[in-house]
Design an enzyme around this catalytic site. Structure first.
Site, PDB file in Angstrom:
ATOM      1  N   LYS A   1       0.822  -7.311  12.794  1.00 52.31           N
ATOM      2  CA  LYS A   1      -0.196  -6.596  12.343  1.00 52.31           C
ATOM      3  C   LYS A   1      -1.580  -6.831  13.126  1.00 52.31           C
ATOM      4  CE  LYS A   1      -2.573  -4.628   8.420  1.00 52.31           C
ATOM      5  NZ  LYS A   1      -2.665  -4.493   7.088  1.00 52.31           N
TER       6      LYS A   1
ATOM      7  N   THR B   1       1.779  -4.267   4.433  1.00 53.98           N
ATOM      8  CA  THR B   1       1.817  -4.523   5.824  1.00 53.98           C
ATOM      9  C   THR B   1       1.038  -5.833   6.130  1.00 53.98           C
ATOM     10  OG1 THR B   1      -0.318  -3.349   5.939  1.00 53.98           O
ATOM     11  CG2 THR B   1       1.599  -2.017   6.334  1.00 53.98           C
ATOM     12  N   ASP B   2       0.583  -6.506   5.342  1.00 52.49           N
ATOM     13  CA  ASP B   2      -0.434  -7.641   5.695  1.00 52.49           C
ATOM     14  C   ASP B   2       0.657  -8.781   6.059  1.00 52.49           C
ATOM     15  OD1 ASP B   2      -2.734  -6.239   4.830  1.00 52.49           O
ATOM     16  OD2 ASP B   2      -3.000  -7.436   2.958  1.00 52.49           O
TER      17      ASP B   2
ATOM     18  N   THR C   1       0.766  -1.258  -0.146  1.00 50.41           N
ATOM     19  CA  THR C   1       0.181   0.151   0.104  1.00 50.41           C
ATOM     20  C   THR C   1       0.762   1.268   0.078  1.00 50.41           C
ATOM     21  OG1 THR C   1      -1.916  -1.011   1.011  1.00 50.41           O
ATOM     22  CG2 THR C   1      -1.709   1.172   1.559  1.00 50.41           C
TER      23      THR C   1
ATOM     24  N   TYR D   1      -8.494   1.206  -4.152  1.00 49.64           N
ATOM     25  CA  TYR D   1      -7.012   1.370  -4.492  1.00 49.64           C
ATOM     26  C   TYR D   1      -6.318   0.083  -4.969  1.00 49.64           C
ATOM     27  CZ  TYR D   1      -4.925  -0.536  -0.236  1.00 49.64           C
ATOM     28  OH  TYR D   1      -4.326  -1.208   0.814  1.00 49.64           O
TER      29      TYR D   1
ATOM     30  N   GLU E   1      -2.151 -29.111  28.656  1.00 50.97           N
ATOM     31  CA  GLU E   1      -3.372 -29.780  28.340  1.00 50.97           C
ATOM     32  C   GLU E   1      -3.206 -30.915  27.436  1.00 50.97           C
ATOM     33  OE1 GLU E   1      -7.445 -28.103  28.739  1.00 50.97           O
ATOM     34  OE2 GLU E   1      -6.191 -26.185  28.600  1.00 50.97           O
TER      35      GLU E   1
HETATM   36  C1  SIN Z   1      -0.894  -2.898   3.095  1.00 53.75           C
HETATM   37  O1  SIN Z   1       0.305  -2.710   2.595  1.00 53.75           O
HETATM   38  O2  SIN Z   1      -1.034  -2.225   3.994  1.00 53.75           O
HETATM   39  C2  SIN Z   1      -1.883  -3.726   2.616  1.00 53.75           C
HETATM   40  C3  SIN Z   1      -1.527  -4.502   1.499  1.00 53.75           C
HETATM   41  C4  SIN Z   1      -0.354  -5.149   1.272  1.00 53.75           C
HETATM   42  O3  SIN Z   1       0.094  -5.719   2.397  1.00 53.75           O
HETATM   43  O4  SIN Z   1       0.167  -5.189   0.448  1.00 53.75           O
END
Ligand code: SIN
Length: 355
Positions: free
Chosen positions: A169, A96-97, A19, A30, A312
């Site tokens: 995340k 970020t994913d 992103t 987007y 457990e």
């Molecule tokens: C992001 O970058 O925040 C989401 C999409 C991705 O991980 O490429």
């Protein structure tokens, strides 16, 4: 004549998309990875006050499409960069994913004390008040900081510095999505000025047993010259075995576990309920898989805490491995790497207590 100013440090900027390089399509929609790394750098002229930057577009994808093949390519590019005496550090733009998985993989396979920093953004580059430009500025600043050396791979976003092992995340859309809940932040970075806290707690990078595999001894990884003018082909990290990750739930049967084994998984990570638990049918399937030599790691779907052995579930009897503090997606990374060395559950368990 006044003395000549010291040259700025040199940073290699490797781009993979995400992103941070996203551009709006229609309405609020987007497309990630729409913009080139040259465009991202051009949007932040202040970067030129921090470092000389040479760039490479290693991949152009949303990080939901990140693959082990790209990890291996990225590891080779990072290793070549850190082996270049002209370079101070490396920054990687990334979605970020799945950033935490790439960061943890590099944390275990890159052989260097130099700073390696992953950076992303929650808002596309074309958004009102995009977070990417300041995140990129801060990431370059961290990559040039002497105090960042020896801290393993870092993630920079939202004015925070996170260790690769600790970061996760935790939110779908908010800027403060990254958290290092258990062990805390590596530090803060305010408009390009980093402040570091305690060092990382577990083995990483130069001290990792996996990092020698990224550059088999004797072959050496040829340097990428800091100017970016000369680039020779770096060695690739060996291929990784298949490890599947299965999310446990109330009423779970054995079907997905059996399917993963049939599909050829050499290891399974179970995102178990609570303390890495799973119900009787799924437990029986895991026990049968372990008997066949499939490595079974019990992690937790809770998002926090430690998965301990023999609480457990009788791990000793069943030959299972407890994920300790790693979340399921990072447990998968470590298990893949561990399985390049051994299938012995006790040796694999030691790795989970070490990294
Ligand atoms: C992001 O970058 O925040 C989401 C999409 C991705 O991980 O490429």
């Amino acid at each position: 004549m006044p003395p000549a100013a010291a040259p700025l440090p040199c940073v290699r900027l490797l781009a993979t998309g995400g992103t941070i390089a996203g551009a709006h399509t229609t309405g609020r929609g987007y497309r990630a990875a729409a913009l080139s790394i040259e465009a991202l750098v051009a949007a932040v002229p202040q970067l030129a006050t921090l470092a000389r930057i040479n760039v490479e577009q290693v991949a152009k994808l949303g990080s939901q499409d990140m693959t082990e093949a790209v990890w291996r390519k990225l590891a080779a590019r990072v290793q070549a960069a850190v082996d270049d005496p002209a370079l101070t550090g490396v920054v990687i733009t990334h979605g970020t994913d799945t950033m935490e998985e790439t960061a943890y993989f590099l944390n275990l396979v890159v052989r260097s004390d130099k700073p390696v920093v992953l950076v992303g953004a929650m808002r596309p580059a074309t958004a009102m008040s995009a977070d990417g430009p300041m995140n990129l500025f801060n990431a370059i600043a961290v990559a040039t900081a002497t105090a960042a050396r020896g801290r393993g791979v870092l993630v920079v976003a939202n004015d925070e510095i996170h260790f690769a092992r600790e970061v996760a995340k935790t939110n779908t859309t908010q800027l403060g999505t990254f958290a290092s809940g258990q062990r805390g932040l590596a530090g803060l970075v305010n408009s390009g000025r980093p402040h570091f806290y305690a060092p990382p707690v577990r083995r990483h990078t130069a001290a990792s047993e996996f990092s020698s595999a990224s550059a088999p001894s004797g072959t050496g990884v040829p340097p990428v010259v800091g100017t970016g003018l000369t680039r020779r082909k770096p060695a690739l990290f060996p291929r990784l075995p298949r490890v599947d990750l299965i999310f446990a739930h109330a009423g779970m049967d054995r079907a997905l576990i059996d399917a993963a084994v049939t599909a050829g998984a050499r290891g399974l990570v179970i995102a178990g309920v609570g303390d890495g638990n799973l119900g009787a049918p799924a437990l029986a399937a895991c026990a049968a898989a372990a008997k066949k030599g499939v490595a079974i790691v019990r992690a937790s779907r809770t998002g926090g805490g430690v998965v301990e052995r023999n609480i457990e579930i009788d791990d000793d009897r069943l030959g299972f491995i407890a994920a300790d503090e790693l979340n399921p997606q990072k447990a998968r990374v470590l298990l893949m790497l561990g399985l390049t060395r051994t299938r012995d559950p006790r040796t694999l368990q030691d790795m989970f207590f070490t990294y």
